[in-house]
Design a protein around this motif. Structure first.
Motif, PDB file in Angstrom:
ATOM      1  N   SER A 121       2.471   1.708  -3.242  1.00 16.92           N
ATOM      2  CA  SER A 121       1.532   2.285  -4.215  1.00 16.92           C
ATOM      3  C   SER A 121       1.323   3.767  -3.957  1.00 16.92           C
ATOM      4  O   SER A 121       1.022   4.526  -4.869  1.00 16.92           O
ATOM      5  CB  SER A 121       0.200   1.534  -4.172  1.00 16.92           C
ATOM      6  OG  SER A 121      -0.607   2.007  -3.127  1.00 16.92           O
ATOM      7  N   PHE A 122       1.509   4.200  -2.700  1.00 15.26           N
ATOM      8  CA  PHE A 122       1.375   5.630  -2.390  1.00 15.26           C
ATOM      9  C   PHE A 122       2.449   6.452  -3.094  1.00 15.26           C
ATOM     10  O   PHE A 122       2.229   7.628  -3.384  1.00 15.26           O
ATOM     11  CB  PHE A 122       1.485   5.869  -0.879  1.00 15.26           C
ATOM     12  CG  PHE A 122       0.246   5.513  -0.100  1.00 15.26           C
ATOM     13  CD1 PHE A 122      -0.968   5.350  -0.739  1.00 15.26           C
ATOM     14  CD2 PHE A 122       0.292   5.354   1.276  1.00 15.26           C
ATOM     15  CE1 PHE A 122      -2.110   5.017  -0.025  1.00 15.26           C
ATOM     16  CE2 PHE A 122      -0.841   5.022   2.005  1.00 15.26           C
ATOM     17  CZ  PHE A 122      -2.044   4.852   1.357  1.00 15.26           C
ATOM     18  N   THR A 146       0.841  -1.195   0.000  1.00 17.65           N
ATOM     19  CA  THR A 146       0.000   0.000   0.000  1.00 17.65           C
ATOM     20  C   THR A 146       0.876   1.245   0.000  1.00 17.65           C
ATOM     21  O   THR A 146       0.664   2.172  -0.787  1.00 17.65           O
ATOM     22  CB  THR A 146      -0.907  -0.012   1.244  1.00 17.65           C
ATOM     23  OG1 THR A 146      -1.707  -1.186   1.192  1.00 17.65           O
ATOM     24  CG2 THR A 146      -1.782   1.200   1.299  1.00 17.65           C
ATOM     25  N   PHE A 199      -5.149   2.170  -6.445  1.00 12.86           N
ATOM     26  CA  PHE A 199      -3.783   1.656  -6.406  1.00 12.86           C
ATOM     27  C   PHE A 199      -3.472   0.732  -5.222  1.00 12.86           C
ATOM     28  O   PHE A 199      -2.902  -0.332  -5.442  1.00 12.86           O
ATOM     29  CB  PHE A 199      -2.771   2.807  -6.484  1.00 12.86           C
ATOM     30  CG  PHE A 199      -2.256   3.045  -7.883  1.00 12.86           C
ATOM     31  CD1 PHE A 199      -3.079   2.844  -8.974  1.00 12.86           C
ATOM     32  CD2 PHE A 199      -0.958   3.463  -8.106  1.00 12.86           C
ATOM     33  CE1 PHE A 199      -2.623   3.061 -10.272  1.00 12.86           C
ATOM     34  CE2 PHE A 199      -0.482   3.680  -9.400  1.00 12.86           C
ATOM     35  CZ  PHE A 199      -1.318   3.478 -10.477  1.00 12.86           C
ATOM     36  N   ALA A 252       0.344   6.929  -6.018  1.00 12.54           N
ATOM     37  CA  ALA A 252      -1.015   7.444  -5.825  1.00 12.54           C
ATOM     38  C   ALA A 252      -1.017   8.831  -5.188  1.00 12.54           C
ATOM     39  O   ALA A 252      -1.925   9.625  -5.417  1.00 12.54           O
ATOM     40  CB  ALA A 252      -1.827   6.468  -4.977  1.00 12.54           C
ATOM     41  N   TRP A 277      -0.965   7.797 -12.125  1.00 12.39           N
ATOM     42  CA  TRP A 277      -0.458   7.501 -10.783  1.00 12.39           C
ATOM     43  C   TRP A 277      -1.535   7.800  -9.744  1.00 12.39           C
ATOM     44  O   TRP A 277      -1.694   7.051  -8.789  1.00 12.39           O
ATOM     45  CB  TRP A 277       0.775   8.368 -10.452  1.00 12.39           C
ATOM     46  CG  TRP A 277       2.034   7.949 -11.129  1.00 12.39           C
ATOM     47  CD1 TRP A 277       2.156   7.072 -12.187  1.00 12.39           C
ATOM     48  CD2 TRP A 277       3.364   8.375 -10.815  1.00 12.39           C
ATOM     49  NE1 TRP A 277       3.468   6.945 -12.527  1.00 12.39           N
ATOM     50  CE2 TRP A 277       4.244   7.734 -11.714  1.00 12.39           C
ATOM     51  CE3 TRP A 277       3.900   9.236  -9.865  1.00 12.39           C
ATOM     52  CZ2 TRP A 277       5.618   7.929 -11.680  1.00 12.39           C
ATOM     53  CZ3 TRP A 277       5.275   9.426  -9.836  1.00 12.39           C
ATOM     54  CH2 TRP A 277       6.122   8.781 -10.735  1.00 12.39           C
ATOM     55  N   HIS A 278      -2.210   8.926  -9.956  1.00  7.15           N
ATOM     56  CA  HIS A 278      -3.099   9.448  -8.930  1.00  7.15           C
ATOM     57  C   HIS A 278      -4.422   8.691  -8.963  1.00  7.15           C
ATOM     58  O   HIS A 278      -5.393   9.128  -9.583  1.00  7.15           O
ATOM     59  CB  HIS A 278      -3.317  10.933  -9.210  1.00  7.15           C
ATOM     60  CG  HIS A 278      -4.046  11.648  -8.132  1.00  7.15           C
ATOM     61  ND1 HIS A 278      -3.524  11.850  -6.889  1.00  7.15           N
ATOM     62  CD2 HIS A 278      -5.265  12.221  -8.107  1.00  7.15           C
ATOM     63  CE1 HIS A 278      -4.386  12.507  -6.145  1.00  7.15           C
ATOM     64  NE2 HIS A 278      -5.446  12.750  -6.865  1.00  7.15           N
ATOM     65  N   ALA A 279      -4.465   7.503  -8.316  1.00 11.41           N
ATOM     66  CA  ALA A 279      -5.680   6.698  -8.376  1.00 11.41           C
ATOM     67  C   ALA A 279      -5.899   6.004  -7.044  1.00 11.41           C
ATOM     68  O   ALA A 279      -4.956   5.456  -6.463  1.00 11.41           O
ATOM     69  CB  ALA A 279      -5.565   5.661  -9.491  1.00 11.41           C
ATOM     70  N   THR A 280      -7.138   6.033  -6.568  1.00  8.21           N
ATOM     71  CA  THR A 280      -7.422   5.411  -5.282  1.00  8.21           C
ATOM     72  C   THR A 280      -7.456   3.890  -5.373  1.00  8.21           C
ATOM     73  O   THR A 280      -7.400   3.212  -4.365  1.00  8.21           O
ATOM     74  CB  THR A 280      -8.771   5.890  -4.722  1.00  8.21           C
ATOM     75  OG1 THR A 280      -9.727   5.830  -5.773  1.00  8.21           O
ATOM     76  CG2 THR A 280      -8.676   7.296  -4.194  1.00  8.21           C
ATOM     77  N   GLU A 333      -9.205   1.184 -14.018  1.00 10.20           N
ATOM     78  CA  GLU A 333      -8.410   2.356 -14.434  1.00 10.20           C
ATOM     79  C   GLU A 333      -8.999   2.965 -15.699  1.00 10.20           C
ATOM     80  O   GLU A 333      -9.136   4.179 -15.813  1.00 10.20           O
ATOM     81  CB  GLU A 333      -6.966   1.932 -14.721  1.00 10.20           C
ATOM     82  CG  GLU A 333      -6.066   1.997 -13.511  1.00 10.20           C
ATOM     83  CD  GLU A 333      -4.611   1.826 -13.901  1.00 10.20           C
ATOM     84  OE1 GLU A 333      -4.311   0.876 -14.652  1.00 10.20           O
ATOM     85  OE2 GLU A 333      -3.781   2.636 -13.456  1.00 10.20           O
TER      86      GLU A 333
END
Lengths: 381, 455, 181
Positions: B238-239, B235, B254, B242, B249-252, B313
């Motif tokens: 992935s941050f 997690t 992730f 995210a 990249w900017h996706a919840t 996505e």
């Protein structure tokens, strides 16, 4: 590459087809292809004097051109093409996408005088600017000075003087063709060039882009060592000796104005080169990030002078290097907290807009949209 | 204990004594000749890695293919790939322990070792990817000469905490699991040096009731701690993406999508290692077809979650109405890196569908092929996330292209060499199957009276 | 088995072939009034430590304390650094960006708890302990293979060298050994 033949003289040259160049003609630059200019000059480019005669010093008619099976790599920092035009059927994949995207993203905003008279703030409606205060975070106050900059796209001619001035002022290394071809140019300010309209006779727009000094800077949040942080005057400071070089800031910068020292570009060993450099600006070493500082050394110089005289810094007392050399005075720098300053004045104009404002970065650098006043007999619009 | 029709967890005819002897003999006897060849080859790759790293430190990050806009490349791809692979080991040893999946027993030890070595390889990359690797320790929480601490809002600092915690806890978990087996080796070893070494490492373990009681409690608690940890690590990884505002990249989605991808990749790697090892060391009695089938099922399930991530996505790009997102997806499909994306779909979405077929799950060779596809596919996934997102972001004037140089490849291949070299050393010196846990399950899996053994 | 000449023996140890026999022997010994018993098995057997009266380990409490200390350490470190020691405007975010402080807090919680679990386990087991009398019995090496041992400590009030040996032999062990101290 092509072979250009004038009478019995011929020269092999690389070609770059640009929109708006008159059909049946070509432009060849003089001054390159020298053989004895040392490390930097030798062997770069092609010697066009071989085609030039005293009878026809500037224009030669009757040149013949022939395609030859040779390849030559051109390095450019501006690879995108026209805006307002989709890629044609014969264009290679990807070509032209940049132009379509640039237009869709309303980076450079242009209107006609007529349009401006009907809707003076048209530029502000082209993008999507979130209202002030729409944030999950409590706002930061900038009680003293708050530096800002405004660029008039209508005045910019794309002459590149600002790029050169910035390079000399800020000890920016010259990295050479191979590095530029790899996308590693170090300029802190760049001129984004856009063509608009038809390929035969496009309009050309120039947009100088440097660090926006965002109030909610995406680069700062992701730096693990706090090498880029905000000053109390709203500058996005870069702390070179703290930077370890993760390049995360650059990845997260939507304006891609950050530059990285992939190698040790500065020659710090040769003593004579010390004279070349501005002593007020740090010479950066390998592995650190750098970017526009709004000429922080000039700000600090003015601050010291003002404090000695126990007064406020006067509007116009600080000129950034790019502003100082701009022949059309397209760049204005100053304190945005001072409502009387020139920069506040510029930012209050209806043509003022921020690029990528929808990301909520709240940039301190803003633009004035370009206005055109086309002659109806020459152009249909 | 086994349901009819299912292959057993342990082949019939084994006793606690026979499993002890067979597994410990691998360590206590000479290695076969192929071991030397394989270790030599991977050691050569480690030397290549060292050479490339030396060059990197002396000359700079510029020897890689990075540029602006693509500020991250192979190093970060490899980092995420390796750390993802590591996750399966913890999953097998901790989560399956909590779920009381007894089949995990014969694969957990080397899966945990795989975790450690994968994390070691992963941990290398954040250190070397920075522009000034000799200052990478500034990310550690300590006030340096200027009394400055790290900037705790950065996901890279979270990474430092997550990865070091993960490495530490994995090492502890692995070591704790090894202590009774080290005692076993101590009691079996004949050479004096081996006796002393294993004796030293086993700390004087006696296997008393008190020991076992505290041990079992500790092991269960560690499993309980490792489970949220393993989820948190990917997690946090992935941050890194995210939390950035870059489209792609900017996706919840992730965090869950990365965790599933990590397990997917990790199981693929476990299969990649288990299939040859069980043949080479004649461990088919302990790593049975049942294990391979189960791992195939886990791979299929996590592969479907990953495929769901891909679909979401694309859906979100359209549903959000955000043009930057929409363009990012179009660029994946049509842009210059489209081939990587299609290859990724082939490897990660299409290839695992073969696992629906039972024959594929029960045939080691086929399973191995599918796992290799997934190994490649998960690397490509990170390539697509890192490079394809970065190379065309917000300002078309700054778009660029990226390609790894030979040094990028040398370091990547060298890290595989490092992983294999560590793995071969592990096989040589430590039991690759948990002996005491095998002793535990053997009585339960054998039909005949378990404890009756001839003296 | 040769007897240690000077020092009294540490314990008497009976070897069994199955866990059932071991459990039976534990029951019998307790019924006979022995209290200083210790059993050695090749793998964890819950019934054995239950039979020996070990019901609750102190370890969960140690781990809980470790986790709580870790959580406070992680969060307070970040708070102190970001708000008190070096307050600086980072990207317009508040000094006390508590949301961003959660991942590190989580990781330190796990780290401290896991550390407490491992160190606690070793401490409760009195490890490392390189020397222990039971290793003096050569056949004890089989405790890590497939044999089960029951030892009665010589400090047991009911211990008597001869009587206890007789008693253990009566439990049908494979062998009874004296553990030299």
């Amino acid at each position: 590459m092509v072979e250009v033949t004038v009478d019995d003289r011929s020269l092999e040259l690389p070609v770059w087809i640009l929109p708006g160049h008159a059909d049946g003609s070509m432009t060849i630059h003089l001054g390159y292809g020298r053989t004895r200019t040392g490390r930097v000059g030798s062997g770069s480019g092609f010697d066009a004097y071989r085609l030039r005669t005293s009878r026809a010093p500037w224009h030669v008619a009757g040149a013949r051109i022939r395609k030859i099976a040779k390849h030559y790599e051109l390095a450019s920092t501006q690879l995108h093409s026209n805006i307002g035009l989709a890629p044609g059927p014969n264009e290679e994949p990807g070509f032209g996408v940049e132009g379509v995207e640039a237009e869709r993203r309303h980076l450079v905003r242009v209107g006609t005088l007529e349009h401006f008279r009907q809707e003076p703030d048209f530029a502000q409606h082209m993008g999507h600017t979130p209202p002030e205060g729409l944030s999950m975070y409590p706002p930061w106050d900038f009680p003293g000075y708050a530096w800002g900059l405004s660029i008039d796209l209508g005045a910019c001619t794309g002459c590149n003087a600002c790029v050169v001035a910035c390079q000399s002022e800020n000890n920016i290394p010259i990295v050479g063709k191979e590095m530029v071809a790899m996308g590693r140019e170090m300029h802190w300010i760049r001129i984004d060039r856009y063509f608009e309209g038809e390929l035969e006779h496009p309009h050309v727009h120039h947009q100088p882009v440097m660090c926006m000094h965002c109030e909610q800077a995406p680069c700062e949040v992701v730096c693990p060592v706090g090498a880029t942080v905000h000053s109390s005057e709203g500058l996005n400071d870069m702390v070179y000796n703290r930077c370890v070089g993760t390049r995360y800031c650059s990845n997260n910068c939507p304006y891609k104005v950050r530059r990285f020292n992939f190698f040790k570009y500065n020659d710090t060993e040769t003593p004579v080169l010390e004279l070349l450099r501005n002593p007020d600006v740090t010479v950066r070493t390998r592995g650190v990030m750098e970017k526009c500082t709004y000429c922080v050394q000039r700000i600090n110089h003015a601050r010291i002078e003002a404090e000695k005289e126990e007064r406020q810094i006067r509007d116009g007392e600080i000129q950034t290097a790019c502003q100082q050399v701009c022949p059309t005075e397209a760049i204005v720098f100053g304190d945005v907290n001072d409502p009387e300053s020139k920069v506040s004045d510029a930012k209050a104009k209806p043509l003022a807009y921020d690029i990528l404002a929808e990301l909520g970065t709240r940039p301190r650098t803003s633009y004035l949209a370009k206005l055109r006043n086309p002659n109806s007999t020459l152009e249909e619009s | 204990m086994t349901a009819p029709g299912k292959p057993p967890i342990v082949a019939p005819g084994h006793t606690p004594g026979s499993v002890t002897d067979q597994i410990s003999s691998i360590v206590l006897t000479r290695m076969p000749r192929w071991w030397w060849a394989a270790f030599g080859a991977s050691f050569a790759l480690v030397m290549m890695l060292l050479y490339a790293l030396t060059k990197l430190v002396f000359e700079g990050t510029g020897i890689w293919g990075l540029n602006i806009p693509v500020g991250w490349g192979f190093a970060i791809i490899n980092f995420v790939w390796w750390i993802g692979i590591g996750h399966a080991g913890t999953l097998i040893s901790a989560i399956l322990l909590l779920l009381r999946q007894e089949w995990r027993t014969s694969i957990n030890r080397f899966a945990e070792a795989m975790t450690l070595f994968a994390v070691a390889c992963a941990g290398l990359f954040p250190l070397i990817h920075v522009g000034r690797p000799w200052l990478a320790y500034w990310l550690l929480p300590y006030p340096n000469t200027m009394d400055i601490w790290p900037q705790f809002r950065s996901p890279l600092v979270w990474d430092v905490f997550a990865v070091t915690t993960y490495a530490t806890v994995s090492l502890l978990f692995w070591y704790v699991g090894l202590v009774p087996d080290l005692a076993t080796l101590r009691d079996r070893a004949r050479q004096r040096l081996a006796k002393i070494t294993y004796g030293f490492l086993s700390m004087g373990w006696r296997g008393s009731a008190t020991h076992w009681h505290n041990y079992e409690t500790a092991y269960l608690l560690l499993a309980g701690l490792a489970t949220p940890l393993v989820v948190s690590v990917h997690t946090v990884v992935s941050f890194d993406f995210a939390v950035g505002q870059l489209p792609g990249w900017h996706a919840t989605i992730f965090p869950p999508y990365f965790v599933a991808g990590a397990i997917f990749a990790g199981f693929a790697m476990v299969i990649t290692l288990a299939v040859p090892l069980r043949t080479l060391f004649d461990l088919k009695d302990f790593i049975t077809i049942r294990h391979l089938q189960n791992m195939g099922k886990v791979m299929l399930a996590t592969g479907l979650i990953v495929a769901y991530g891909y679909v979401i996505e694309i859906f979100m790009a359209w549903y959000s109405g955000n043009w930057f997102e929409e363009f990012m997806i179009l660029n994946r499909i049509q842009g210059p890196y489209r081939m990587q994306w299609y290859a990724l779909l082939l490897c990660n979405v299409l290839a695992p569908q073969l696992l629906w077929i039972k024959r594929v799950r029960s045939t080691p060779a086929l399973l191995f092929v599918v796992a290799m596809f997934v190994n490649v596919g998960m690397w490509l996934e990170r390539f697509v996330i890192v490079v394809t997102s970065l190379h065309r972001d917000f300002l078309p004037s700054s778009w660029g292209m990226y390609a790894g140089t030979r040094w990028d490849w040398a370091i990547f291949v060298g890290s595989i060499g490092l992983f294999l070299a560590l793995l071969f050393l592990f096989i040589r010196f430590l039991p690759m199957i948990s002996i005491f846990e095998m002793r535990t399950i053997v009585p339960k899996t054998q039909a005949r009276e378990p404890d009756e053994v001839s003296p | 088995m040769s007897k240690a000449a000077t020092k009294p023996e540490f314990a008497l140890m009976a070897e069994f072939r199955s866990s059932r026999e071991l459990l039976h022997a534990i029951e019998q010994s307790q019924a006979a009034g022995y209290t200083q018993l210790e059993a050695y098995t090749p793998y964890p057997i819950e019934e054995v430590w239950e039979a020996l009266g070990q019901h609750k380990s102190k370890l969960p409490l140690i781990v809980l304390i470790g986790g709580i200390v870790g959580a406070f350490t992680g969060y307070l470190l970040q708070y102190w650094v970001s708000v008190i020691n070096y307050p600086v405007n980072v990207g317009g975010r508040p000094l006390h960006s508590w949301v961003s402080f959660i991942p590190v807090t989580f990781e330190t919680t796990i780290l401290f708890a896991a550390g407490a679990a491992v160190l606690g386990m070793f401490a409760l087991n009195r490890l490392p302990m390189p020397y222990h009398p039971v290793f003096n019995v050569p056949r004890f090496a089989l405790a890590s293979r497939d044999r089960y041992f029951l030892a009665i400590g010589s400090w047991d009030p009911k211990y008597d060298r001869r009587a206890t040996e007789e008693f253990l032999l009566g439990l049908d062990p494979f062998e009874v050994n004296e553990v030299a101290s």
